[in-house]
Scaffold this motif. Structure first.
Motif, PDB file in Angstrom:
ATOM      1  N   GLN A   1       0.831  -1.217   0.000  1.00 19.26           N
ATOM      2  CA  GLN A   1       0.000   0.000   0.000  1.00 19.26           C
ATOM      3  C   GLN A   1       0.852   1.247   0.000  1.00 19.26           C
ATOM      4  O   GLN A   1       0.571   2.207  -0.710  1.00 19.26           O
ATOM      5  CB  GLN A   1      -0.847   0.029   1.263  1.00 19.26           C
ATOM      6  N   ALA A   2       1.892   1.226   0.843  1.00 13.63           N
ATOM      7  CA  ALA A   2       2.696   2.429   1.000  1.00 13.63           C
ATOM      8  C   ALA A   2       3.378   2.801  -0.316  1.00 13.63           C
ATOM      9  O   ALA A   2       3.530   3.976  -0.625  1.00 13.63           O
ATOM     10  CB  ALA A   2       3.734   2.217   2.092  1.00 13.63           C
ATOM     11  N   PHE A   3       3.767   1.789  -1.073  1.00 15.50           N
ATOM     12  CA  PHE A   3       4.451   2.101  -2.330  1.00 15.50           C
ATOM     13  C   PHE A   3       3.550   1.785  -3.532  1.00 15.50           C
ATOM     14  O   PHE A   3       4.027   1.385  -4.585  1.00 15.50           O
ATOM     15  CB  PHE A   3       5.764   1.307  -2.422  1.00 15.50           C
ATOM     16  N   ALA A   4       2.238   2.011  -3.344  1.00 16.26           N
ATOM     17  CA  ALA A   4       1.288   1.644  -4.402  1.00 16.26           C
ATOM     18  C   ALA A   4       1.598   2.358  -5.715  1.00 16.26           C
ATOM     19  O   ALA A   4       1.406   1.798  -6.801  1.00 16.26           O
ATOM     20  CB  ALA A   4      -0.130   1.942  -3.947  1.00 16.26           C
ATOM     21  N   SER A   5       2.100   3.606  -5.606  1.00 14.89           N
ATOM     22  CA  SER A   5       2.356   4.332  -6.853  1.00 14.89           C
ATOM     23  C   SER A   5       3.667   3.874  -7.508  1.00 14.89           C
ATOM     24  O   SER A   5       3.934   4.231  -8.650  1.00 14.89           O
ATOM     25  CB  SER A   5       2.392   5.834  -6.579  1.00 14.89           C
ATOM     26  N   MET A   6       4.488   3.143  -6.748  1.00 16.21           N
ATOM     27  CA  MET A   6       5.752   2.655  -7.330  1.00 16.21           C
ATOM     28  C   MET A   6       5.877   1.164  -6.994  1.00 16.21           C
ATOM     29  O   MET A   6       6.653   0.783  -6.108  1.00 16.21           O
ATOM     30  CB  MET A   6       6.938   3.383  -6.706  1.00 16.21           C
ATOM     31  N   PRO A   7       5.106   0.306  -7.663  1.00 20.02           N
ATOM     32  CA  PRO A   7       5.072  -1.115  -7.268  1.00 20.02           C
ATOM     33  C   PRO A   7       6.441  -1.788  -7.254  1.00 20.02           C
ATOM     34  O   PRO A   7       6.683  -2.687  -6.453  1.00 20.02           O
ATOM     35  CB  PRO A   7       4.155  -1.768  -8.294  1.00 20.02           C
ATOM     36  N   VAL A   8       7.347  -1.321  -8.130  1.00 20.64           N
ATOM     37  CA  VAL A   8       8.664  -1.973  -8.166  1.00 20.64           C
ATOM     38  C   VAL A   8       9.394  -1.724  -6.849  1.00 20.64           C
ATOM     39  O   VAL A   8      10.023  -2.631  -6.277  1.00 20.64           O
ATOM     40  CB  VAL A   8       9.506  -1.445  -9.349  1.00 20.64           C
ATOM     41  N   VAL A   9       9.266  -0.468  -6.343  1.00 21.97           N
ATOM     42  CA  VAL A   9       9.927  -0.147  -5.070  1.00 21.97           C
ATOM     43  C   VAL A   9       9.309  -1.002  -3.968  1.00 21.97           C
ATOM     44  O   VAL A   9      10.014  -1.567  -3.116  1.00 21.97           O
ATOM     45  CB  VAL A   9       9.780   1.363  -4.734  1.00 21.97           C
ATOM     46  N   GLY A  10       7.988  -1.139  -3.975  1.00 19.72           N
ATOM     47  CA  GLY A  10       7.303  -1.963  -2.976  1.00 19.72           C
ATOM     48  C   GLY A  10       7.827  -3.389  -3.011  1.00 19.72           C
ATOM     49  O   GLY A  10       8.102  -3.993  -1.978  1.00 19.72           O
ATOM     50  N   TYR A  11       8.002  -3.900  -4.236  1.00 20.27           N
ATOM     51  CA  TYR A  11       8.496  -5.278  -4.399  1.00 20.27           C
ATOM     52  C   TYR A  11       9.909  -5.400  -3.815  1.00 20.27           C
ATOM     53  O   TYR A  11      10.206  -6.281  -3.020  1.00 20.27           O
ATOM     54  CB  TYR A  11       8.486  -5.636  -5.897  1.00 20.27           C
ATOM     55  N   VAL A  12      10.775  -4.434  -4.212  1.00 18.97           N
ATOM     56  CA  VAL A  12      12.177  -4.510  -3.772  1.00 18.97           C
ATOM     57  C   VAL A  12      12.259  -4.391  -2.243  1.00 18.97           C
ATOM     58  O   VAL A  12      12.966  -5.161  -1.585  1.00 18.97           O
ATOM     59  CB  VAL A  12      13.018  -3.404  -4.455  1.00 18.97           C
ATOM     60  N   VAL A  13      11.491  -3.433  -1.674  1.00 21.15           N
ATOM     61  CA  VAL A  13      11.548  -3.244  -0.221  1.00 21.15           C
ATOM     62  C   VAL A  13      11.087  -4.526   0.485  1.00 21.15           C
ATOM     63  O   VAL A  13      11.692  -4.961   1.467  1.00 21.15           O
ATOM     64  CB  VAL A  13      10.698  -2.027   0.220  1.00 21.15           C
ATOM     65  N   GLY A  14      10.027  -5.155  -0.036  1.00 22.39           N
ATOM     66  CA  GLY A  14       9.515  -6.385   0.570  1.00 22.39           C
ATOM     67  C   GLY A  14      10.574  -7.481   0.562  1.00 22.39           C
ATOM     68  O   GLY A  14      10.848  -8.119   1.581  1.00 22.39           O
ATOM     69  N   VAL A  15      11.226  -7.660  -0.590  1.00 26.27           N
ATOM     70  CA  VAL A  15      12.247  -8.709  -0.702  1.00 26.27           C
ATOM     71  C   VAL A  15      13.414  -8.405   0.246  1.00 26.27           C
ATOM     72  O   VAL A  15      13.879  -9.279   0.988  1.00 26.27           O
ATOM     73  CB  VAL A  15      12.753  -8.835  -2.162  1.00 26.27           C
ATOM     74  N   LEU A  16      13.861  -7.131   0.241  1.00 29.86           N
ATOM     75  CA  LEU A  16      14.998  -6.764   1.099  1.00 29.86           C
ATOM     76  C   LEU A  16      14.658  -6.990   2.564  1.00 29.86           C
ATOM     77  O   LEU A  16      15.482  -7.437   3.353  1.00 29.86           O
ATOM     78  CB  LEU A  16      15.374  -5.281   0.907  1.00 29.86           C
TER      79      LEU A  16
END
Ligand code: PHE
Length: 452
Positions: A296-311
């Motif tokens: 949700q927090a990175f909804a406008s930048m899904p790639v960042v959300g994905y990377v942050v989740g993995v990290l």
């Protein structure tokens, strides 16, 4: 007897011991404890516990281990001048660490599975999806058991390589990586709109939630986080060099550990508040709440959300691994030295015992509801009995032992490295271990159990 290893460098000593301290205790346990118990108010009490009880406790274990150069049971025995009774404190520590490893491996296994799932994008979905995902995974009869055993086998591989080539090398690689990941996610989290509320939650105390049980929880958390009372520090100190400054090392490690716990709070709460999630959702915070928060927090930048989740899940796995290595080493050193076994055999004994315990703990979370003790699922019971009873007890007896039963000249010589390190703090340390630590632990205990 198997040849004893040693850490090769000062940096290795600090990173390996800090690696033991920094773990799920900081990233998983600390945020939900703080969230539950009044945020900054809990943190202030926690600081007090680290300073007054934690640092003297660490120095005591360091002295016992480094002086004796042996596994925990033998170390207590040796430094007492051969009195058998004190061996029991060593046994208590080894037992505590083994139980912790049993349930810790389950949560570490969840982290490993979440790393895998986040890499494949399986955690994408709305809040209900993420809740269902966690429920169905954690209550599955097989999957979480396999992940827990896999985690133990990874730990096994590192520990079987020995102190310098296994433990020290892994810590030197994983600890810096962990710091980089942590700082990256903190920055991303604090830049989100509405994150100030989360920062305030961590920094503004609410003393209305403070009770005696909160004090005991803060105490247990401080000991758990510093790996204190489990003979872990004692075992690692048996690999220290003779010229290691024990007080200095204890302070550096405690500082690093506390800093990382605060950073973990700064990584989780700003992101949670920015999407309106309550901070006190309990132990499942990082498995149920966070995957959704990142999306949700990175909804406008899904790639960042994905990377942050993995990290984030990679960070959890690294943090957990440096700690499971240290818990494993306590029992491994014990079995190899006491039963005169090769390191390879000793490592296997511990892996098998902990795997069985981990399977029991894992099944108790939902797959089989009969695996419970005193009304608590085995996993929760192991967490409660170790963090809130066995660790404080271990630290209590260690403190009494060092303050009243160990030869005080020997204590002085170890504290000051035979007079080569400043003696200024020795009296304060001695006062702390004789009075402050045992009295504070006893008071908190008695109050908690309504005796006082
Ligand atoms: N200190 C570790 C953590 O914070 C846990 C631990 C407890 C490690 C006891 C070793 C011994 O996660």
């Amino acid at each position: 007897m198997a040849h004893r290893g040693n850490f090769g460098s000062k940096l290795g000593i600090i990173l390996a011991t800090a690696g033991s301290a920094v773990g799920l205790g900081n990233v998983w346990r600390f945020p939900f404890m703080a969230g539950h118990n009044g945020g900054a108010a809990f943190i202030i009490i926690y600081f007090g516990c680290i300073l007054l009880l934690g640092i003297p406790g660490m120095v005591s274990e360091f002295i016992i281990g480094r002086h004796s150069q042996a596994n925990a049971a033998r170390a207590y025995h040796h430094i007492s001048g051969g009195r058998k009774l004190w061996r029991m404190v060593g046994y208590l520590g080894i037992l505590t660490a083994t139980i912790i490893l049993g349930f810790y491996a389950v949560v570490a296994g969840w982290c490993l599975q979440y790393l895998y799932a986040s890499l494949l994008g399986h955690l994408n979905g709305d809040a209900n999806y993420v809740i269902d995902y966690f429920r169905s995974f954690s209550t599955h009869p097989l999957k979480p058991c396999l992940w827990a055993v896999a985690f133990l086998l990874i730990t096994h591989t590192v520990v079987s390589r020995g102190v310098q080539k296994g433990i020290e090398r892994a810590s030197k690689l994983l600890m810096p990586l962990l710091m980089v990941l942590l700082v990256t996610i903190v920055i991303a989290s604090c830049l989100l709109p509405g994150s100030q509320e989360g920062i305030e939650f961590l920094l503004k105390p609410d003393f209305s939630k403070v009770s005696s049980s909160v004090m005991l929880e803060a105490l247990g958390q401080a000991f758990f986080s510093l790996s204190l009372g489990t003979a872990c520090l004692c075992t690692y100190a048996s690999y220290f060099k003779r010229d290691t400054n024990l007080l200095g090392s204890a302070m550096q490690i405690a500082l690093l550990d506390t800093l990382i716990a605060i950073l973990a709070g700064l990584m989780i709460f700003p992101a949670a508040f920015s999407v309106g999630v309550e901070p006190d959702s309990g132990p499942s915070l990082i498995f149920i709440t966070l995957p959704n928060v990142f999306q949700q927090a990175f909804a406008s930048m899904p790639v960042v959300g994905y990377v942050v989740g993995v990290l984030f899940y990679a960070l959890l796995v690294f943090a957990a691994l440096t700690s499971t290595i240290s818990m494993h080493e306590i029992g491994t050193a014990f079995f190899s030295e006491e039963l005169h076994l090769s390191r390879t055999k000793a490592v296997w004994i511990l892996t098998i015992i902990c795997s069985l315990l981990a399977i029991g703990c894992s099944l108790s979370v939902g797959a089989v509801d009969k695996i419970a003790l005193f009304g608590l699922p085995l996993l929760d019971f192991c967490d409660y009995i170790t963090a809130q009873i066995m660790l404080p007890m271990g630290a209590f007896f260690t403190s009494l032992f060092v303050g009243w039963f160990v030869d005080q000249q020997l204590l002085h010589d170890e504290f000051t490295n035979n007079g080569t390190v400043s003696t200024r703090f020795f009296r304060i340390y001695q006062f702390a271990v004789r009075f402050v630590v045992p009295v504070c632990i006893a008071l908190i205990f008695l109050h908690q159990f309504d005796i006082l």
